[in-house]
Design a protein around this motif. Sequence first.
Motif, short mmCIF file in Angstrom:
data_model
loop_
_atom_site.label_atom_id
_atom_site.label_comp_id
_atom_site.label_asym_id
_atom_site.label_seq_id
_atom_site.Cartn_x
_atom_site.Cartn_y
_atom_site.Cartn_z
N GLY A 222 -7.03 3.84 -0.04
CA GLY A 222 -7.68 2.58 -0.35
C GLY A 222 -9.15 2.82 -0.56
N ARG B 143 -7.63 -1.84 -10.99
CA ARG B 143 -8.47 -2.81 -10.29
C ARG B 143 -9.51 -2.14 -9.39
NH1 ARG B 143 -4.31 -4.87 -11.87
NH2 ARG B 143 -3.00 -3.52 -10.63
N HIS C 10 0.83 -1.21 0.00
CA HIS C 10 0.00 0.00 0.00
C HIS C 10 0.87 1.26 0.00
CE1 HIS C 10 -3.61 -2.36 1.93
NE2 HIS C 10 -3.23 -2.82 0.76
N PRO D 138 -14.28 -1.81 -0.75
CA PRO D 138 -14.95 -2.54 -1.84
C PRO D 138 -16.48 -2.55 -1.73
CG PRO D 138 -13.90 -4.06 -0.31
CD PRO D 138 -13.45 -2.69 0.09
N GLN E 87 -8.99 -0.49 -6.66
CA GLN E 87 -8.66 -0.67 -5.23
C GLN E 87 -8.07 0.58 -4.60
OE1 GLN E 87 -5.99 -4.02 -5.38
NE2 GLN E 87 -7.66 -5.51 -5.42
N THR F 152 -14.81 3.95 -11.15
CA THR F 152 -14.04 2.71 -10.98
C THR F 152 -14.22 1.83 -12.21
OG1 THR F 152 -15.90 1.76 -9.74
CG2 THR F 152 -14.08 2.70 -8.46
#
Length: 342
Positions: free
Chosen positions: A313, A295, A29, A316, A297, A247
């Motif tokens: 971050g 992705r 990260h 999700p 994320q 996204t």
Amino acid sequence: MPAAAKTMVYVSNADSREISVLELDASSHQLKPVETMAVSGTAMPMAISPDRRHLYVSLRSQPFSVSSFAIDPHSGRLDLLATVPLPDNMAYVATDRTGRFLLSASYTGHKIAINPIGPNGAAQGEPVQVVETRKHAHAILTDRSNRYLFASNLGGDILLQYRFDAATGQVAPNEPPFVETKAGAGPRHFVFHPNDRFLYLVNELDGTVDSHRFDAAKGVLSKLGSVSIVPAGFSGGPPAAAEIRITPDGRFLYASERTSNTIAAFKVDGQSGALTAAGHFATETQPRGFNIDPRGQFLVAAGQKSNSATLYGIHPETGGLKELQRLPLGKNPNWVEIIDLP
């Protein structure tokens, strides 16, 4: 088994005239500096070729131009191929979906332009077409089919609709030739939903996002609704909305607002196109540019007045943003591109 492709982040730093090249390490990260590439002018909007092998940087100081870089497929480092003139001071650059044409929009010159891209991936200096627009052209993109082209006019309160000839790079007005925003809204940047059924437009001057249904067969838009991106109760000044991103799976949409220094998050209904507020997140000072990794994320936001970027971050389930790392950059960082190396 081959190693996973590296994820690279490119940030243009306008006033220090350089591109920050960073690697996004998903396991730790962290953003890790790779190199700082100097450019010959005020580096602002950037675009990546569809094959992810070239980076284009619009230089908004005299002489107005674009620098084309080859992206090293192993390290993500940049190699300058050429710097050629553009017809004006271009606030936005993109490629068509084939990577054969560079599209640009001039805020101060009230025009859009289309330049060819050569076989080596370098933009060419002689445009195939320059089109005068209403005041303050701001963003330009083709749809995924590459048959239609759209350009926002912040001072004209319209989103222009064109037919695009992918063989020649020429555009012609579609029918109707534009859709209007609310008067004084100031249409700025826009994104297509990955399912090609919707387009979302952020309006700079009233701090809203407009939702449009996209008729992919005809290449025309019809407005569905509008939502505010300004935090409730904020009274620190007039809105100055900037960037909008979605996204890759189309579930979450984000827009930045520079007066409140926030990023607004929305859940996206892929069937109706409706947006539901999912929170406002404090971010860098004057967040003109941000982007999302392939992705969905991570989100990286750059602050023009903080001279740094923050890595977040993305939750999700909720789309919420969690700060993971803050990194100093050059002066006036304003545009972010994120890719997986090919």
